[in-house]
Design a protein around this motif. Structure first.
Motif, PDB file in Angstrom:
ATOM      1  N   HIS A 108       0.744  -1.297   0.045  1.00  0.00           N
ATOM      2  CA  HIS A 108       0.028  -0.130   0.038  1.00  0.00           C
ATOM      3  C   HIS A 108       0.688   1.163   0.022  1.00  0.00           C
ATOM      4  CE1 HIS A 108      -4.145  -1.622   0.345  1.00  0.00           C
ATOM      5  NE2 HIS A 108      -3.722  -2.430   0.805  1.00  0.00           N
ATOM      6  N   ARG A 109       1.831   1.215   0.850  1.00  0.00           N
ATOM      7  CA  ARG A 109       2.889   2.253   0.673  1.00  0.00           C
ATOM      8  C   ARG A 109       3.403   2.647  -0.702  1.00  0.00           C
ATOM      9  NH1 ARG A 109       7.550   3.706  -0.309  1.00  0.00           N
ATOM     10  NH2 ARG A 109       8.291   1.588  -0.494  1.00  0.00           N
ATOM     11  N   MET A 110       3.895   1.344  -1.469  1.00  0.00           N
ATOM     12  CA  MET A 110       4.208   1.564  -2.923  1.00  0.00           C
ATOM     13  C   MET A 110       3.206   2.137  -3.695  1.00  0.00           C
ATOM     14  SD  MET A 110       6.272  -2.253  -2.899  1.00  0.00           S
ATOM     15  CE  MET A 110       6.445  -2.078  -4.746  1.00  0.00           C
ATOM     16  N   SER A 111       1.985   1.728  -3.365  1.00  0.00           N
ATOM     17  CA  SER A 111       0.920   2.249  -4.195  1.00  0.00           C
ATOM     18  C   SER A 111       0.696   3.816  -4.091  1.00  0.00           C
ATOM     19  CB  SER A 111      -0.481   1.269  -4.043  1.00  0.00           C
ATOM     20  OG  SER A 111      -1.461   2.002  -4.554  1.00  0.00           O
ATOM     21  N   GLN A 112       0.727   4.331  -2.725  1.00  0.00           N
ATOM     22  CA  GLN A 112       0.398   5.677  -2.533  1.00  0.00           C
ATOM     23  C   GLN A 112       1.614   6.521  -2.795  1.00  0.00           C
ATOM     24  OE1 GLN A 112      -0.267   5.364   1.681  1.00  0.00           O
ATOM     25  NE2 GLN A 112      -2.347   4.821   1.386  1.00  0.00           N
ATOM     26  N   SER A 113       2.857   5.797  -3.074  1.00  0.00           N
ATOM     27  CA  SER A 113       3.758   6.918  -3.319  1.00  0.00           C
ATOM     28  C   SER A 113       4.075   6.769  -5.037  1.00  0.00           C
ATOM     29  CB  SER A 113       5.078   6.589  -2.644  1.00  0.00           C
ATOM     30  OG  SER A 113       5.644   5.202  -3.079  1.00  0.00           O
TER      31      SER A 113
END
Length: 135
Positions: A5-10
């Motif tokens: 999710h962090r990868m997606s948000q960034s």
């Protein structure tokens, strides 16, 4: 899950390749140096869709956290716990998860909820270690 999710948000790449690399990185961290990671291991993440769907793993953690005080009250014959349990079980789909937890008297913003759970969890781990040492 949180890392994906962090990868997606960034705005990072969420291809099969990048998720495979993430999986292998996590496997190496959690499995230690004696575990041999192969090229095929990078595809294991596909078998666990709950790891990349809507923070599913947090549902497990929240459920376990909520179950402890409810079950503890029921096992101790607490009439208030029994009444709350009956209310949440008869609510059916009429209430959301947070609303059901409020009906059960659980405040997820209270440190006491977490402290009592981890006190019990620590006790269970101590008991397990004792039993393993005895065997």
């Amino acid at each position: 899950e949180i890392e994906a999710h962090r990868m997606s948000q960034s705005g990072e790449d969420l291809s099969a390749r990048s998720l495979g690399q993430l999986w292998n990185k996590l496997m190496a961290a959690y499995s230690g140096p004696d575990y041999e990671i192969t090229a095929l291991d990078g595809y294991d993440w596909v078998a666990y869709p709950h790891l990349y769907w809507d923070f599913y793993m947090y549902n497990y953690a929240t459920g376990i956290l909520a179950a402890y005080p409810i079950a503890s009250g029921l096992l101790n014959g607490d009439a208030v716990a029994r009444s709350r349990w009956t209310r949440i079980m008869t609510a059916g789909g009429a209430l959301s998860g947070p609303e059901l937890m409020m009906e059960a008297g659980l405040d997820f913003e209270s440190e006491d909820l977490y402290k009592s759970f981890f006190k019990r969890w620590t006790s269970l781990m101590d008991e397990l270690e004792f039993l393993l040492d005895e065997s």
